[in-house]
Enzyme design. Sequence first.
Site, PDB file in Angstrom:
ATOM      1  N   THR A 185      22.126  15.213   1.723  1.00 45.90           N
ATOM      2  CA  THR A 185      23.392  14.591   1.343  1.00 45.90           C
ATOM      3  C   THR A 185      23.881  13.779   2.542  1.00 45.90           C
ATOM      4  OG1 THR A 185      24.586  16.535   2.121  1.00 45.90           O
ATOM      5  CG2 THR A 185      24.018  16.481  -0.200  1.00 45.90           C
ATOM      6  N   GLU A 331      22.739  15.496  -5.479  1.00 46.69           N
ATOM      7  CA  GLU A 331      22.453  16.813  -6.065  1.00 46.69           C
ATOM      8  C   GLU A 331      22.065  16.731  -7.540  1.00 46.69           C
ATOM      9  OE1 GLU A 331      24.970  16.020  -4.142  1.00 46.69           O
ATOM     10  OE2 GLU A 331      25.594  17.638  -2.825  1.00 46.69           O
ATOM     11  N   LYS A 440      48.507  14.188  -3.173  1.00 48.79           N
ATOM     12  CA  LYS A 440      49.498  15.004  -3.902  1.00 48.79           C
ATOM     13  C   LYS A 440      50.874  14.711  -3.349  1.00 48.79           C
ATOM     14  CE  LYS A 440      49.596  19.273  -6.328  1.00 48.79           C
ATOM     15  NZ  LYS A 440      49.086  20.630  -6.473  1.00 48.79           N
ATOM     16  N   TRP A 445      49.765  14.625  -8.692  1.00 49.53           N
ATOM     17  CA  TRP A 445      48.527  14.028  -8.204  1.00 49.53           C
ATOM     18  C   TRP A 445      48.530  12.517  -8.379  1.00 49.53           C
ATOM     19  CZ3 TRP A 445      45.739  16.969  -5.267  1.00 49.53           C
ATOM     20  CH2 TRP A 445      45.650  18.339  -5.503  1.00 49.53           C
TER      21      TRP A 445
HETATM   22  P1  AMP Z   1      26.021  10.737  -3.172  1.00 51.44           P
HETATM   23  O1  AMP Z   1      25.484  12.089  -3.277  1.00 51.44           O
HETATM   24  O2  AMP Z   1      26.075  10.216  -1.771  1.00 51.44           O
HETATM   25  O3  AMP Z   1      25.335   9.795  -4.096  1.00 51.44           O
HETATM   26  O4  AMP Z   1      27.545  10.789  -3.625  1.00 51.44           O
HETATM   27  C1  AMP Z   1      27.945  11.306  -4.859  1.00 51.44           C
HETATM   28  C2  AMP Z   1      29.402  11.006  -5.095  1.00 51.44           C
HETATM   29  O5  AMP Z   1      29.601   9.591  -5.262  1.00 51.44           O
HETATM   30  C3  AMP Z   1      29.949  11.595  -6.372  1.00 51.44           C
HETATM   31  O6  AMP Z   1      30.283  12.947  -6.224  1.00 51.44           O
HETATM   32  C4  AMP Z   1      31.164  10.715  -6.629  1.00 51.44           C
HETATM   33  O7  AMP Z   1      32.268  11.107  -5.836  1.00 51.44           O
HETATM   34  C5  AMP Z   1      30.698   9.369  -6.153  1.00 51.44           C
HETATM   35  N1  AMP Z   1      30.247   8.559  -7.300  1.00 51.44           N
HETATM   36  C6  AMP Z   1      28.991   8.389  -7.744  1.00 51.44           C
HETATM   37  N2  AMP Z   1      28.954   7.549  -8.793  1.00 51.44           N
HETATM   38  C7  AMP Z   1      30.234   7.163  -9.026  1.00 51.44           C
HETATM   39  C8  AMP Z   1      30.875   6.306  -9.977  1.00 51.44           C
HETATM   40  N3  AMP Z   1      30.194   5.623 -10.894  1.00 51.44           N
HETATM   41  N4  AMP Z   1      32.224   6.188  -9.914  1.00 51.44           N
HETATM   42  C9  AMP Z   1      32.946   6.846  -8.981  1.00 51.44           C
HETATM   43  N5  AMP Z   1      32.414   7.659  -8.047  1.00 51.44           N
HETATM   44  C10 AMP Z   1      31.064   7.823  -8.073  1.00 51.44           C
END
Ligand code: AMP
Length: 542
Positions: A185, A331, A440, A445
């Site tokens: 990650t 993940e 918040k 929110w």
């Molecule tokens: P990563 O593991 O670095 O790909 O990050 C995942 C996170 O990216 C998710 O938990 C979301 O917070 C954000 N994310 C992924 N796709 C989207 C989307 N289409 N719109 C908004 N947030 C997104």
Amino acid sequence: MNGLMMDYPLTTNTILEYGNSVYHHKKIITYLPNGARHEYSFGDMYKRCKKLANALTQKFGITKGDMVGTFAWNHGPHVELYYGISGIGAVCHTINIRLSSGQIEYIINNSEDKVIFIDATLVPLLEKIAPLLETVEHYVLINAAADFKTTLPNTIHYEELIADQPEYFEWPELNENDACAMCYTSGTTGLPKGVLYSHRSTYLHATALMAPNAANISNKDTILLIVPQFHVMAWGFPYVCLLSGSTMVMPSSNLNPEAIINMLQVEKITKANGVPTIWMGVYHELKKNPPKEKLALKEYLVGGSAVPKSLMEGFDKDFGIIGGQAWGMTETSPLGTVSRLQSKHEELSDAEKLTIRAKQGVAIPGVEIRIVNDDGTLAPHDGKTMGELQVKGAWVISAYFKTKNQDTFTADGWFRTGDVSTIDEDGFMEIKDRTKDLIKSGGEWISSVALESALMAHPKIKEAAVIAIPDEKWMEKPLASIVLMDKEDGVSDEELIELLSKDFVKYQIPKDYVFINEVPKTSVGKFDKKEIRRLFSEGKLS
Ligand code: AMP
């Protein structure tokens, strides 16, 4: 009673064998870091995967379960590594080149990579930390000139490694649940954690991604893989392309808007994947220098962070190109949900259609989603109630690599995403924020994502990132940091407040605006809220 069907392991080898037998004539085109164009066929790539498998086993003694790292851009040899490493039962660990050297050192030591395949242009990044890498025995240089000099120990050139190897290699028998690849990650909160994909999850994810209701990929497509191979396996596209027979175009380090537009034009790209930041750059460049001929691009696949509605609308109206939004995480391999219009939406107005497409969409088959209230009860699917998004499915993580504290999983086996969202009556999920980014104010929110999207619809605003700042009366209040298209082009706070008044109630609207040169980004190009908060608390943004 068991069914009487064959036990056919779903492995990356079956993907490679299929791609070679049905689509051996299809091409992988790479724009190399020096701008040169290289092309070869799936059939040629297949033979090189077998040579690589021989070299890994015979020259380096790599065996099942060993970790082999890649530190590379998107290109043909990196695709060979995906298949060659996983094919022998080893784990292809793609290392994010944009992390800090401390994080890279941690990741390599934690994963225990035995060999690292590294692009010549990236060598300086590892030279600095090589003495600290405890397990690496060999470095293999990709795209390096013959006289390339490096202080990395035990190096060999990739072409030399595979040159004298036979093109015949019999894949070992693998269990579909064996690990095939690993990504960490991005580590925006704490240390990066390893996500270990299995052959089965990778295969199933790729078939699901290919389907019409998901990315809708077929052998008629030419795909530009902009999402880095070190970020969630380029969203699984190197697998999808072999299963679907679509031409692959790999940009390596040519990622600026002009270079991307050039590839879109020359290669007649029909689909491409990328995070919103990439598509914003491409959109603004296309607006500045409209192409003489209509692009072949039918759809850009976008996700990874919130997609401003104005970006989708702009591409639709100005260029007739649709944005297909997807939500996912490292993940979740990553595909979880996709936003596509359904037959029931045909009669809606353009504005209503856009509102639906701007949501993150419905779960794709193989994945389930739910939203959960603070007290652990399920939140209703009314499109209004926000809850923590939880997910489970055939390509969703069940435990982090070597990590004992597994509090991101619920007792009943769901993965807690850390995203806050709503789900409407039709199952369309909409991300409102990350748990840690929600604001918040006075007990209510406020969604920073919704404010950012509205601000970025302003024609003079290029980027907007909203964070929470402390407030004596309301505990927290929103602050918007803004990047203007043109620095000379002032926008007043009053103008912004008036713009937001259309969609937001008073308490939700930021009263504080700071104008900055660039929004800090994470290693994968997302707004780095943690960094913005840090800069702001040090007073550097004002
Ligand atoms: P990563 O593991 O670095 O790909 O990050 C995942 C996170 O990216 C998710 O938990 C979301 O917070 C954000 N994310 C992924 N796709 C989207 C989307 N289409 N719109 C908004 N947030 C997104």
